[in-house]
Structure formats: C-alpha cells, structure tokens
Design an enzyme around this catalytic site. Structure first.
Site, PDB file in Angstrom:
ATOM      1  N   TYR A 207      -8.475   7.728   3.206  1.00 14.90           N
ATOM      2  CA  TYR A 207      -7.963   6.513   2.776  1.00 14.90           C
ATOM      3  C   TYR A 207      -8.162   5.542   3.883  1.00 14.90           C
ATOM      4  CZ  TYR A 207      -7.197   7.431  -2.096  1.00 14.90           C
ATOM      5  OH  TYR A 207      -7.061   7.832  -3.364  1.00 14.90           O
TER       6      TYR A 207
ATOM      7  N   CYS B 232      29.754  41.433 -13.781  1.00  8.07           N
ATOM      8  CA  CYS B 232      30.453  42.385 -14.734  1.00  8.07           C
ATOM      9  C   CYS B 232      30.017  43.699 -14.084  1.00  8.07           C
ATOM     10  CB  CYS B 232      30.309  42.075 -16.232  1.00  8.07           C
ATOM     11  SG  CYS B 232      28.335  42.627 -16.407  1.00  8.07           S
TER      12      CYS B 232
ATOM     13  N   CYS C 292      20.686  41.297 -16.224  1.00  7.46           N
ATOM     14  CA  CYS C 292      22.263  42.126 -16.389  1.00  7.46           C
ATOM     15  C   CYS C 292      21.896  42.828 -17.644  1.00  7.46           C
ATOM     16  CB  CYS C 292      23.243  41.000 -16.219  1.00  7.46           C
ATOM     17  SG  CYS C 292      24.983  41.684 -17.036  1.00  7.46           S
TER      18      CYS C 292
ATOM     19  N   GLU D 150       0.867  -1.274  -0.124  1.00  7.04           N
ATOM     20  CA  GLU D 150      -0.200  -0.006  -0.202  1.00  7.04           C
ATOM     21  C   GLU D 150       0.927   1.191  -0.005  1.00  7.04           C
ATOM     22  OE1 GLU D 150      -2.238  -0.237   3.421  1.00  7.04           O
ATOM     23  OE2 GLU D 150      -3.276  -2.273   3.126  1.00  7.04           O
TER      24      GLU D 150
ATOM     25  N   CYS E 207      29.419  40.598 -20.473  1.00  7.13           N
ATOM     26  CA  CYS E 207      29.089  39.892 -19.114  1.00  7.13           C
ATOM     27  C   CYS E 207      29.858  38.425 -19.175  1.00  7.13           C
ATOM     28  CB  CYS E 207      27.777  39.616 -18.663  1.00  7.13           C
ATOM     29  SG  CYS E 207      27.555  39.055 -17.127  1.00  7.13           S
TER      30      CYS E 207
ATOM     31  N   CYS F  36      25.027  43.997 -11.706  1.00  9.60           N
ATOM     32  CA  CYS F  36      25.359  42.471 -12.249  1.00  9.60           C
ATOM     33  C   CYS F  36      26.473  42.183 -11.097  1.00  9.60           C
ATOM     34  CB  CYS F  36      25.895  42.456 -13.445  1.00  9.60           C
ATOM     35  SG  CYS F  36      26.273  40.687 -14.010  1.00  9.60           S
TER      36      CYS F  36
ATOM     37  N   LYS G 120      10.318   3.455   3.338  1.00 10.93           N
ATOM     38  CA  LYS G 120      10.333   4.984   3.310  1.00 10.93           C
ATOM     39  C   LYS G 120      10.866   5.217   1.945  1.00 10.93           C
ATOM     40  CE  LYS G 120       8.878   7.253   7.554  1.00 10.93           C
ATOM     41  NZ  LYS G 120       8.774   8.475   7.967  1.00 10.93           N
TER      42      LYS G 120
ATOM     43  N   ASP H 240       0.765  10.342   3.335  1.00 14.88           N
ATOM     44  CA  ASP H 240       1.473  11.246   4.469  1.00 14.88           C
ATOM     45  C   ASP H 240       0.372  12.178   4.902  1.00 14.88           C
ATOM     46  OD1 ASP H 240       3.308  12.653   5.803  1.00 14.88           O
ATOM     47  OD2 ASP H 240       4.309  13.581   4.137  1.00 14.88           O
TER      48      ASP H 240
ATOM     49  N   LYS I  70       2.220   4.533   1.791  1.00 14.33           N
ATOM     50  CA  LYS I  70       2.387   5.233   3.072  1.00 14.33           C
ATOM     51  C   LYS I  70       1.631   6.513   2.871  1.00 14.33           C
ATOM     52  CE  LYS I  70       4.878   5.399   7.228  1.00 14.33           C
ATOM     53  NZ  LYS I  70       4.346   6.668   7.816  1.00 14.33           N
TER      54      LYS I  70
HETATM   55  S1  IVH Z   1      -0.974   0.486   8.763  1.00 12.97           S
HETATM   56  C1  IVH Z   1      -0.645  -1.695  12.420  1.00 12.97           C
HETATM   57  N1  IVH Z   1      -1.126   1.268   6.413  1.00 12.97           N
HETATM   58  O1  IVH Z   1       1.930   5.417   8.984  1.00 12.97           O
HETATM   59  C2  IVH Z   1      -0.493  -0.999  11.224  1.00 12.97           C
HETATM   60  N2  IVH Z   1      -0.463   2.913   7.945  1.00 12.97           N
HETATM   61  O2  IVH Z   1       3.159   4.146  11.879  1.00 12.97           O
HETATM   62  C3  IVH Z   1      -0.905   0.243  11.604  1.00 12.97           C
HETATM   63  N3  IVH Z   1       0.027   5.024   7.409  1.00 12.97           N
HETATM   64  O3  IVH Z   1       0.767   7.084  11.234  1.00 12.97           O
HETATM   65  C4  IVH Z   1      -0.502   1.053  10.389  1.00 12.97           C
HETATM   66  N4  IVH Z   1      -0.461   4.775   5.399  1.00 12.97           N
HETATM   67  O4  IVH Z   1      -1.149   6.616   9.832  1.00 12.97           O
HETATM   68  C5  IVH Z   1      -0.736   1.688   7.667  1.00 12.97           C
HETATM   69  N5  IVH Z   1      -1.249   2.297   4.098  1.00 12.97           N
HETATM   70  C6  IVH Z   1      -0.846   2.439   5.456  1.00 12.97           C
HETATM   71  C7  IVH Z   1      -0.452   3.475   5.914  1.00 12.97           C
HETATM   72  C8  IVH Z   1      -0.054   3.868   7.100  1.00 12.97           C
HETATM   73  C9  IVH Z   1       0.136   5.655   6.153  1.00 12.97           C
HETATM   74  C10 IVH Z   1       0.566   5.747   8.703  1.00 12.97           C
HETATM   75  C11 IVH Z   1      -0.297   5.661  10.016  1.00 12.97           C
HETATM   76  C12 IVH Z   1       0.745   5.698  10.961  1.00 12.97           C
HETATM   77  C13 IVH Z   1       2.168   5.428  10.463  1.00 12.97           C
HETATM   78  C14 IVH Z   1       2.420   4.139  10.693  1.00 12.97           C
END
Ligand code: IVH
Length: 688
Positions: free
Chosen positions: A236, A428, A443, A127, A449, A425, A331, A131, A129
């Site tokens: 999400y 020059c 310039c 999935e 220059c 400038c 990450k 932000d 991650k």
């Molecule tokens: S699973 C037990 N899935 O990342 C597992 N977390 O420390 C629980 N986060 O702040 C998290 N996308 O909010 C999971 N696809 C995803 C995620 C996700 C972002 C964030 C979550 C938390 C940190 C995990």
C-alpha cells in the site's frame, strides 16, 4: 485511420514488444491492484510467452520494466546499502488510548498553527497503520530502478530484486509521471497468504512464521529472489520521498489526499480505508470504526495514522528532530506480547473435555490483562512445545480467547519437561481417553466428576440459558465442593440456612440467590433446552428444535429421523440429542426440574417452515461493517442459504463491504443483485 497507414510497414519487433509490455502491464494492474481481471489467465500467459520469445531473439531490447523481468536476478551474498535521497522518518506515536489520542493531536496542531477555538476545523487524512515494513520505491523516467528498506532512516538496504516480484508494484509508470518519483508505502502480507504460506512451509517440513509481519520481513530480506517470488507480498502506498520539484516540471499537489489519488491513477495500490476527516471528532470516529473492523480486515494493522491534509500546512508545521509535526500514529492495543509460562494446567470442561491451559505471568494484550492462554489440545501443545518457564508470544485478537502463538526457544533455560496429557482426569481421577480420530482427551467420569457437574450447573444458570443471576463460578465451586449440590435439580432444593452458612455469604446475598432461583423457574423452552447442555445443541439449535416441535416431550421422544427434519440439525446433532434423552438419568433430571417448578409455555409444532434464504446462493466480498466473514456465512447458512466463493450466473446475491474487489464488478457485469450488510440482515430476519 488514414489510407496512408495501409502502406505503413508491419510493426517491427521493437514496437511489438513495447505494445506487449503495455498490454501486459495494463492487465497485471487490473489483476493485482484493481482486483478486476478482464483477460483470461491463459491469454495473459500467451502474450507473456510471446514477449519472452521476442526478448530471447532481441536481448538488447529487453527493458527493466518488462513484466518478464520481475523474477530473474541471481541470489545475492548481501544487500547493498542505499542512502535515501530524503530521509525516511518515523512518526510520533500517540500512546493514549481511545478518544484522547486524536484530540491531543488536533489540539497540538491547532496550537502550533496559532488557531483559536473559533477557527474552522482542520482537514486531516486518516489512514490505517499497516503492520508490515516501510519501503521506498524509486522511479526514474517512469521505470522502477530501486527499492530500499527504511534501515536507520538514512541508509537502507537495496532489495530491488525482491520487490520487483510483487505483482501489485508497477515496474513502469505512465508518461505523465515525473522524471524522478519516490513512492513510500508498506510491504505486507495478507492474512490468507500468510496462512497458505505457513501451510506450505509445514508440508515441506520447514519453519513456519509467527505472524504476517515477520513473514513479510523475511521475504523482503530473502537473498534469493526466486524464493522471494514465492512469498506472496502486497503493498500500500502512503507517501512520497524525493520527487522532481514543480519548478522543473514536477507535479503540483495541494493536499496529501490528492497526491494519493494521483498515485492510484499511476497504478499504485492505495487503501480504500484512507479517508478525509475534518477535525478531532472525525478522527475519533475513524479510530473507533477502524478498530471495530480490525479483525475482519484481510491484513494486520496496528493502529491508525492521522495526517494534516494540506501540503502547505505540512510545510508550515515542519519537523521536530526525526518526526514530522503534521502526522501521528495512534496505536491500537497490541495483540501480541511476550510473557512467561508459570505452569501448565489441565482444565475439565462441561462435556469432560480436557484442555491444557498455560498459566502466564500477567500481561496486557489485546486490551485486557491475560493470565491464562489455551493450548487447545495435546497435539497443539506438543506442536508448539510449550514448557514451564518458557518465554512465549501470547496473542489475543478481538473477542477470541487468548492463545500461545509460539515459544522463544533461545530464551529457554535448561531442559524443562515436555508436556504430557494426564491419562486420568485431574479432578475426579477417572480415566481420560482419547477416541480414535479425535483431538481431545475426555474424562469418562460424567456427572461423577465434580468439574463436569460444576460446569453443567454454570451452563444451566448462565444468562443465555435459564439465567440465575448471581450464581457465579465461586459460589458453584463451594456448593459442589461441600456437597450441597450434586445435580441440577438440587439447585432448586437449596434452602436459606444451607446457603447462608457458606463462607463469605451474607444473609442478603443468600436471599438474592434464592430470589434469582425462583425467578429462573419461569423460562422458555429454547432456554431450558440449551441449558441442559446437550452436546452440539447451542442456542440456535435449541431455538430451531423448540420452534419445530413446540413441546419438550415431543423432542425427548423424537426418533433421529424426526430430529433430522429440523433445519440446523444434521446426523451428528440428531444422534447426540437421541443419546442424551435415551439415558434414564437425563430424563430423570428433566422430570425433577419440572417437579421443582421449572416451567415454560409450550406451543404447537410449527408447520414445516420455509427458511428465509433457502434456495439462494450468496457470495461475500470485502469487509462488512460489523459481521466477520465466517459469522456472515454461518448466519446465511443457518437461514437455509448457501455461500459460494465466486460469482456466476447462479449467484442470487453478492454481499459487498469495504474494499470489495473483482467479485463486485463481476456481479455488476452479470446483473447480480448487490446487498450491503443491513440489507442482508433484513433478509436474514425474513424481511425480504
Ligand atoms: S507515514 C513521515 N502512513 O509506520 C511519515 N506510515 O513510523 C512517514 N506505517 O514504519 C510515515 N502505515 O512504515 C505512514 N499509513 C501510514 C502507515 C505508516 C504504516 C509505518 C511506516 C513506518 C511507521 C511510521
């Protein structure tokens, strides 16, 4: 319908209200989550008002899952603490870059499960991650009763009022949902919503947000729900908290993926980017694929998450302290970092443009070590108020040049001087002027220059122009500074002795440069033309000019009207080309270069070419695998096509990528042809 119904009483207000709630829920879901609205906004509003009117008449019949109840709460003094029924854990972060992150995780899982190398690959779910910030949504009897932040994992804050305002989050669930259901996921802000919010903040003279994550966090922790409602948030779902257990009628799922599909069917947004993946190689591929799409997504992600798919295996693997063994975050390199400003320099570009550049304490950001970040121009530098010694946020996303996003004012020491653009400038000493309506100072020294001369030479010698291999900026600096080279043709008058005399120049290298120069003489018209560095003439325009006119002299002598006939050339570009060749010294440079032996095959003027996409209108939707939105648009337009924002009967093609939404459905509805990126590229090449 049985005849008896004829005698049934007219639906009472309570039934009518329930019906209206259902209809409105259904359409809100289509609008916010599925992105395929089928009801005109005006009709939705009419039904909404009808429900509001009924609720005003029967306040006792107002239910908490009514769509009228998304905004309504009073401003709070503070958020109430919420103890999570199931702690909100964090996940272990795999810091190793590239492949090894996924491989380490897979190896660890296999070891924990006692598998041998010959055992089958493990099923994972991969999935993005997201932000944003983690949220726990608690539903009881199908009604959203509480939304809480993660807090310390045990106790979070009750932000229900604000979360209710998020259109994507269902207030009520279908009847087959369990009595207790806690859905976990990420609240975030889309990039376009973030930009629009910041524009609005700026227009209102209010503070802007540094990034979408901060803006989302600010909105969630906003005490006045009316204000929160104006901050566009998205959601999400990616997991669960407390749920009614199977033995008392709760749902039974075999896998994480299956569970997500059910959440989707209950109305929760689940990302299309969530994929099943078998074994480490599939995870490695996922990491790379998502990394490549990262900058083109409509929202920020800071990595990917790998999870063991089987819920039975998840239970078997269990937890270590506060982290599940069955999941890991992998990450991407951070795109924003803090560093300090050592100095603010002003650089002179090829066209004389002065650019303020912050010299930074080296910092690793976006996968590279950054020591310079552009401040763009005077207005930008002033707006951000960057000063020497400041602690700043530096951002580098994708291939975009690093920039200073903001200053941490509370870390400023003393009162360093405000940055001002020099009126001369810095190289020059010629006057630097800012024309009315322009953002940049320039310039006025032109080729007097040395900075402009150096840049002009480097531009001419670059790979995409005539290409003189080995002629880099250090060497050009030396050649110009000692006065061996003043103009472009001087390059081809370089002798071995002069070159070999330069500092740090071995005989062998000197000969290599001379060979490279010799080789560069055989070039093509588009390369030569681009290499001249005429303002506004990039590679594409140079190619179009060469194709259209065939010969350099024809271009040099073409009046503006004739230039305008070239696809890709508008009034500004035509004028710039004319101005360039109207200057005797520029024509002289061209003549001398030819006299030095620079040559290219000339051709016949092309018959007025029909551009491959002329007359066609395109609509882009979703994330394309390799092309960014702007890039695709530019390519289509360069090929004579138009790009529109919405699908109509006049649309020729819809180009759809991942997470394509309502536009794709509209295309299908209207029978508009749908292309993927490869098909678009074929058409761009004139293949269709
Ligand atoms: S699973 C037990 N899935 O990342 C597992 N977390 O420390 C629980 N986060 O702040 C998290 N996308 O909010 C999971 N696809 C995803 C995620 C996700 C972002 C964030 C979550 C938390 C940190 C995990």
């Amino acid at each position: 319908m049985s005849t008896l119904d004829l005698f049934a009483p007219a639906p009472d207000d309570a039934t009518l209200m329930a019906q209206l709630r259902r209809t409105l829920h259904e359409h809100a879901h289509r609008y916010y989550v599925l992105d395929v609205p089928t009801l005109p906004d005006a009709e939705y509003d009419r039904l909404f008002r009808e429900l509001q009117a009924l609720e005003a008449r029967h306040p006792e019949l107002v239910t908490p899952d009514s769509p009228t109840q998304r905004v309504g709460g009073k401003p709070l003094d503070q958020f109430a603490p919420v103890r999570h029924a199931v702690p909100m854990l964090s996940i272990r972060t795999e810091t190793d870059t590239e492949a090894s992150g996924a491989e380490n995780f897979d190896a660890r899982i296999r070891r924990e499960l006692g598998l041998s190398p010959t055992d089958a690959a493990i099923d994972y779910v991969a999935e993005p991650k997201f932000d944003g910030l983690a949220m726990n949504l608690r539903y009881e009897q199908g009604v959203l009763v509480q939304a809480a932040t993660r807090g310390d994992g045990e106790v979070g804050e009750d932000v229900t009022q604000n979360i209710r305002t998020i259109g994507q989050i269902p207030l009520g669930l279908p009847v087959d949902a369990p009595a207790v259901l806690e859905v976990r996921g990420e609240v975030y802000m889309r990039r376009d919503d973030f930009e629009a919010l910041n524009d609005k903040q700026r227009a209102a003279g209010q503070k802007t947000f540094v990034n979408p994550r901060n803006a989302a966090a600010g909105a969630v922790r906003q005490l006045d729900p009316a204000i929160a409602a104006q901050r566009p948030l998205s959601f999400y779902a990616y997991g669960l908290g407390a749920v009614t257990p199977p033995d008392v009628g709760g749902p039974v799922w075999q896998s994480h993926f299956e569970m997500l599909q059910t959440l989707k069917s209950w109305g929760f947004p689940v990302s299309e980017l969530v994929k099943c993946a078998q074994g480490a190689p599939a995870l490695v591929a996922y990491y790379a694929a998502i990394g490549a799409q990262r900058d083109g997504l409509g929202f920020d992600i800071d990595g990917v998450v790998y999870k063991v798919n089987s819920l039975a295996l998840q239970r078997q693997l269990g937890f270590v302290t506060r982290e599940p063994r069955w999941a890991v975050a992998h990450k991407f390199p951070a795109q924003e970092m803090l560093t300090t400003v050592l100095a603010i320099d002003v650089q002179v570009g090829r066209t004389g443009k002065l650019t303020p550049v912050a010299k930074l304490a080296p910092v690793f950001v976006g996968g590279v070590t950054v020591t310079n970040a552009t401040l763009h121009n005077e207005d930008e530098a002033r707006r951000k108020d960057v000063r020497v010694g400041d602690t700043v946020v530096v951002r580098r996303a994708g291939d975009v040049i690093p920039e200073v996003v903001s200053v941490l004012l509370d870390k400023r020491v003393g009162t360093p001087a405000v940055f001002t653009m020099p009126r001369q400038c810095p190289v020059c000493g010629s006057a630097a002027v800012r024309e009315e309506g322009e953002a940049d100072y320039r310039c006025t020294g032109g080729l007097f220059c040395s900075a402009q001369r150096k840049q002009a030479i480097l531009h001419f010698a670059q790979r995409r122009a005539v290409e003189v291999e080995g002629l880099g900026d250090k060497l050009v600096d030396q050649l110009v500074d000692v006065g061996i080279i003043n103009t472009l043709p001087d390059l081809y008058r370089l002798g071995f002795t002069a070159l070999a005399k330069l500092a740090r120049m071995a005989d062998k290298s000197a000969q290599n440069i001379l060979d490279a120069l010799e080789k560069s003489k055989q070039t093509t018209l588009p390369r030569f033309l681009f290499g001249l560095g005429i303002r506004h003439v990039g590679e594409a325009t140079a190619k179009a000019l060469a194709r259209h006119f065939g010969k350099l002299d024809a271009i040099m002598d073409a009046p503006e009207e004739a230039l305008l006939a070239v696809a890709d050339v508008g009034p500004i570009v035509a004028k710039s080309i004319r101005t360039f060749f109207d200057q005797a010294h520029n024509r002289e440079v061209v003549e001398q270069l030819r006299a030095c032996g620079v040559t290219w095959p000339e051709g016949e003027p092309a018959p007025v070419a029909v551009q491959p996409l002329s007359g066609q209108t395109f609509v882009l939707t979703g994330t394309l695998p390799t092309l960014g939105r702007e890039e695709a648009k530019a390519l289509i337009e360069a090929a004579g096509g138009k790009v529109a924002g919405s699908v109509s009967k006049k649309t020729s093609f819809v180009v759809a990528g991942v997470e394509a939404g309502s536009k794709l459905d509209k295309a299908r509805e209207l029978g508009v042809a749908v292309l993927d990126e490869d098909q678009l590229k074929e058409m761009l090449d004139g293949g269709a």
